[in-house]
Structures are given as structure tokens and as C-alpha cells.
Enzyme design. Structure first.
Site, mmCIF file in Angstrom:
data_model
loop_
_atom_site.group_PDB
_atom_site.id
_atom_site.type_symbol
_atom_site.label_atom_id
_atom_site.label_comp_id
_atom_site.label_asym_id
_atom_site.label_seq_id
_atom_site.Cartn_x
_atom_site.Cartn_y
_atom_site.Cartn_z
ATOM 1 C CG ASP A 42 -1.690 1.314 1.302
ATOM 2 O OD1 ASP A 42 -2.641 1.466 0.513
ATOM 3 O OD2 ASP A 42 -1.344 2.185 2.132
ATOM 4 C CE1 TYR A 47 1.170 7.766 3.076
ATOM 5 C CE2 TYR A 47 1.514 5.649 2.020
ATOM 6 C CZ TYR A 47 0.777 6.466 2.860
ATOM 7 O OH TYR A 47 -0.342 5.968 3.472
ATOM 8 C CE LYS A 74 -3.547 5.039 1.475
ATOM 9 N NZ LYS A 74 -2.216 4.461 1.224
#
Length: 327
Positions: A42, A47, A74
Site C-alpha cells: 500500500d 508519501y 490513493k
């Protein structure tokens, strides 16, 4: 809904969360996880502002050329070039020269999805999650972002799923209230809930677990160690984190109680924390953040460590946790 393995890897750490991780270490972490049987990763554009996706993409291109790994990313933030030279931004150290901008419109979600594919070097993704909706992140702006997502962004995600670009859609959040609010409005295949269903405070997630059991929504548990304190323990609390910040006193006291129970039953705190998350029926997978071969190996050891049923009975009786879901 795609079948998810019980254990996956969260990739915020290889995006330089809190500390610099060398490219070679990041790629080797993913390679070693694959070699040890971890097949679910994930990640998010947030990030390291694309850094984690780039590193995961490099590693999977080398070690998973057939694309067998399951990848979740995401949407909800788009990345724009920035001139900022700050060493740390949003907790990420020496990240890529981009800044995140919240945008839950359909156009932004399609753009974000396409850019993630490029960074990840993949033709398609397995899970696509709307990132960080809710008041915890947005405060007074939360209702506006939610309305934008429901009016525009959700339809774009549904379209991607219906066209086969992704297998499942949902949200990745750190609070329970927004999950319940969304389930009142739209069906979700999956919810990634980070830090809110752990051995420290499992009772807080009970309403969501019950709701997901009714709707058939699968839950992914992120942050099973609450940012580290359920591995580091109370003795190292000052160096640890809870919800990405220094742990409050009640957390340290709860950890001390759990440590004593673990010691009396001859088990490790990390094993108890990790295995607790898999005990409720709606939980599809647990994804601790991992950096380095040692963390991969330790996590697998936690997963495999035997824990007797009497330990869970003792935890419940101690009031360290008010509710422990039966296996």
C-alpha cells in the site's frame, strides 16, 4: 472484491517518513518482502510526494515483472512542483520537489491515478482509495471536501473500477466517523483504517466493524503498532510515536499493562499487536509500515508466533481493552 493476503506492507516509510532511507534500502525492503511471501503493498502519492511510489515501482519492475503483486494507492491529493527547500515537509524528509494539493474532483482523481501508474510503472492497479477525507485532516473544510468527493470524485473512481482499471475502490483514512458517514452515502468495497483498530483501543472501532459486517465492506488495518509504540514498548516511549506524535500518558500506561500481560504469557508485544488485528471477521489484511530487512523478518516472526487463547482472555479481563473480538 479482490482477495487480499492477511499481511501486507505499508510504504510510507520508504517515502522517507521521519527519516532518510536510501534508495537501495527502500528497493531492497520491497524485494525482501516479496522473497518472504508478502504480496500486498500500500502506497500513496503523499508519501514522500511521489518518492514511495517511484521506489515501489522500481522494486516491483525488477522483482515482480509479471505484475503478480497487489498494489494499492490513493487519490485526493495532486502533486505540483514546489520551490520549497525545507528538509522536512509533512513529516517526510528530503522528499521529492513536489507539494501536495487536496482535490477530490473527478478530473483530479483521474489525473492522480494516471500519474501514479507512471510512477509505479504499472498498467493497472488493484485498489484505489480516496485519501484522508474527514475532519481530522480538513477541520472546517471537511464537509466541502466530502461533498466534492460524493458529487464528483466517487463517480470517477467507480468508472475506473467498472472499466477494469482497478479491482476495488474505497477510502484510506485515520478516523472512524468519516467511514460511517461515507457508508451512509455510497457503497465502498474496502476501507483502509490506520491506527484506529489496535490492541491499545479496539473498542473505538466496534461500530465500524459491525457496519462493515452488514455492508460487506472489507477492512484493511494500517498502523497496527500505532506508529511504533506497540513494538518499542513503554521503556522507549520517548523515542516512539502514537498517531505520528509523542505518545500521551494514557497510552504509555496502557502499553505497560499490555507488556506485563505479554511477559506473563511468554509472548512478544509486537506479536500480540499484529495478531490482534486479524481476529475480527471484516478484517481482510493488516499492513504495518516496513523499512529494512530486519523489520520485514521481525513482522513475519510476529505473525507466526504462537499466542494461546488464554492470553486474549487475560487481556479482556484486565480491562486493558474493553472488547476483544473473538477469532
Amino acid at each position: 472484491m479482490i482477495e487480499l493476503p492477511a499481511l501486507g506492507m505499508g510504504c510510507a516509510g520508504i517515502g522517507n517518513l521521519y527519516r532518510v532511507v536510501e534508495d537501495a534500502v527502500a528497493v531492497d525492503t520491497v524485494a525482501h518482502a516479496l522473497a518472504r511471501g508478502i504480496r500486498f503493498f500500500d502506497v500513496a502519492p503523499h508519501y514522500g510526494f511521489g518518492l514511495a511510489e517511484c521506489r515501489l515501482g522500481d522494486a516491483l519492475a525488477e522483482c515482480d515483472p509479471q505484475g503478480e503483486a497487489i498494489v494499492s494507492t490513493k487519490v485526493g491529493r495532486v502533486l505540483e512542483p514546489t520551490d520549497s527547500v525545507a528538509r522536512e515537509r509533512h513529516g517526510f524528509v528530503q522528499a521529492r520537489p513536489y507539494g501536495p494539493h487536496f482535490d477530490y474532483t473527478g478530473d483530479a482523481i483521474l489525473r492522480s491515478h494516471a500519474e501514479s501508474l507512471e510512477r509505479l510503472k504499472r498498467d493497472r492497479l488493484n485498489l484505489l482509495l480516496a485519501h484522508d477525507l474527514g475532519a481530522l485532516t480538513h477541520g472546517a473544510a471537511s464537509d466541502g471536501h466530502l461533498r466534492t468527493f460524493l458529487d464528483s470524485g466517487y463517480a470517477a473512481m467507480t468508472r475506473l473500477r467498472d472499466e477494469g482499471a482497478v479491482d476495488a475502490i474505497g477510502v484510506g483514512v485515520n478516523e472512524i466517523a468519516i467511514c460511517l458517514a461515507l457508508l451512509d452515502e455510497v457503497p465502498l468495497d474496502v476501507i483502509l483504517l490506520a491506527g484506529r483498530y489496535t490492541l491499545l483501543e479496539p473498542e473505538t472501532a466496534a461500530p465500524l466493524l459491525e457496519r462493515c459486517a452488514v455492508t460487506g465492506t472489507r477492512l484493511i488495518v494500517g498502523g497496527p503498532f500505532n506508529s511504533g509504540i506497540l513494538i518499542d514498548g513503554s521503556a522507549r516511549a520517548e523515542q516512539s510515536h502514537y498517531d505520528y506524535a509523542p505518545p500521551p500518558r494514557w497510552v504509555i500506561e496502557r502499553v505497560r499493562t499490555l507488556e506485563a500481560l505479554c511477559e506473563s504469557h511468554g509472548i512478544s508485544l509486537g506479536a500480540a499487536a499484529l495478531q490482534f488485528c486479524a481476529r475480527a471477521a471484516p478484517i481482510a489484511s493488516t499492513i504495518p509500515g516496513l523499512v529494512g530487512r530486519d523489520q520485514v523478518d521481525a513482522t513475519i516472526a510476529f505473525q507466526e508466533e504462537p499466542i494461546p487463547d488464554r492470553f486474549w482472555d487475560a487481556v479482556r479481563a484486565s480491562n486493558a481493552c474493553s472488547e476483544i473480538s473473538a477469532a
